[in-house]
Design a protein around this motif. Sequence first.
Motif, short mmCIF file in Angstrom:
data_model
loop_
_atom_site.label_atom_id
_atom_site.label_comp_id
_atom_site.label_asym_id
_atom_site.label_seq_id
_atom_site.Cartn_x
_atom_site.Cartn_y
_atom_site.Cartn_z
N GLN A 26 132.55 -26.14 33.39
CA GLN A 26 133.90 -25.65 33.63
C GLN A 26 134.90 -26.15 32.61
N ARG A 83 129.78 -16.32 29.71
CA ARG A 83 129.03 -15.28 30.41
C ARG A 83 128.89 -14.03 29.55
N ARG A 114 126.36 -24.29 35.92
CA ARG A 114 127.41 -23.61 36.68
C ARG A 114 128.74 -23.75 35.92
N GLN A 173 120.12 -26.50 36.40
CA GLN A 173 121.01 -25.46 36.89
C GLN A 173 122.35 -25.61 36.17
N SER A 213 132.51 -20.07 31.74
CA SER A 213 133.71 -19.25 31.56
C SER A 213 133.31 -17.81 31.23
N LYS A 214 134.31 -16.92 31.22
CA LYS A 214 134.03 -15.52 30.89
C LYS A 214 133.50 -15.38 29.47
N THR A 274 121.21 -20.35 35.18
CA THR A 274 122.62 -20.35 35.56
C THR A 274 122.77 -19.94 37.02
N LEU A 275 123.74 -20.55 37.69
CA LEU A 275 124.00 -20.21 39.08
C LEU A 275 124.90 -18.98 39.20
N GLU A 276 125.41 -18.50 38.06
CA GLU A 276 126.21 -17.28 38.05
C GLU A 276 125.35 -16.08 37.65
N PHE A 277 125.77 -14.90 38.08
CA PHE A 277 125.06 -13.68 37.69
C PHE A 277 125.44 -13.31 36.27
N ILE A 278 124.45 -13.23 35.39
CA ILE A 278 124.67 -12.83 34.01
C ILE A 278 123.73 -11.67 33.72
N ASP A 302 127.70 -28.79 34.81
CA ASP A 302 128.93 -28.06 35.11
C ASP A 302 129.71 -27.86 33.82
#
Length: 223
Positions: free
Chosen positions: A44, A82, A75, A73, A78-79, A99-103, A42
């Motif tokens: 964050q 990404r 997650r 994985q 930050s912007k 990554t669990l985010e769409f990049i 993580d």
Amino acid sequence: MNRLDGSLVSSHAGVFYPYQHQDFYAMDSLFLSPFKEEEVWDFQSLSLVQMGFLGFLTLRGSIREQLGLSKMQVRGLSKHWRSYLAKENFLGNQIHWETLEFIPNLVGEKKEEQNSFGKKGHWMNEFHWEKKDGENTSVFFIATNKQTEGEIAISDLMKDFLSYSQTNHYLERAYIRKENSSYLYLNAKETNPRVFYRENQTNFPSFLFLVAELKNKHIIHPN
């Protein structure tokens, strides 16, 4: 090597929470800690892109891949993370984490291939990455799946790296790590660089890792 060795894999699943700092020793302790069968990292608390964290994360993924463990994985990016990963298409380089985010992969001019160091046949897998930001350049290098017998001296990598970098840069600091030892190099400005050696025994297969921060020569101004 037995991928279920208790000295390497401590339990079935785990979540890791790195936080923003500049300490290579602390990164080493976290990213080279015993593996979990399944891992979530993580990010964050890491708002800004930093090559130390990206390098250590990629190193851990490479060692896990060698041991036959699942991909980590990631997650909470930050912007800034990404945007950087998308712009550089970092995840399109056979990276052993997800990554669990769409990049998205931002299509544009292909990044020029950089002259690298290493490439002497000692390792099956080598990965070199650079990030330029104004007057600063950050670099990391990962080598896994050793192909030759005997020890590979850290001093050989540092000599190779300095020869590669000194034309256009001044070395600010560097951290070189093997499976059983590490060197921290700090530029002391008025005197010779300071070097700190540590024995860091692990049960990981052989690897070689370097992360370095440099100043671009053409931007540096005399005091």
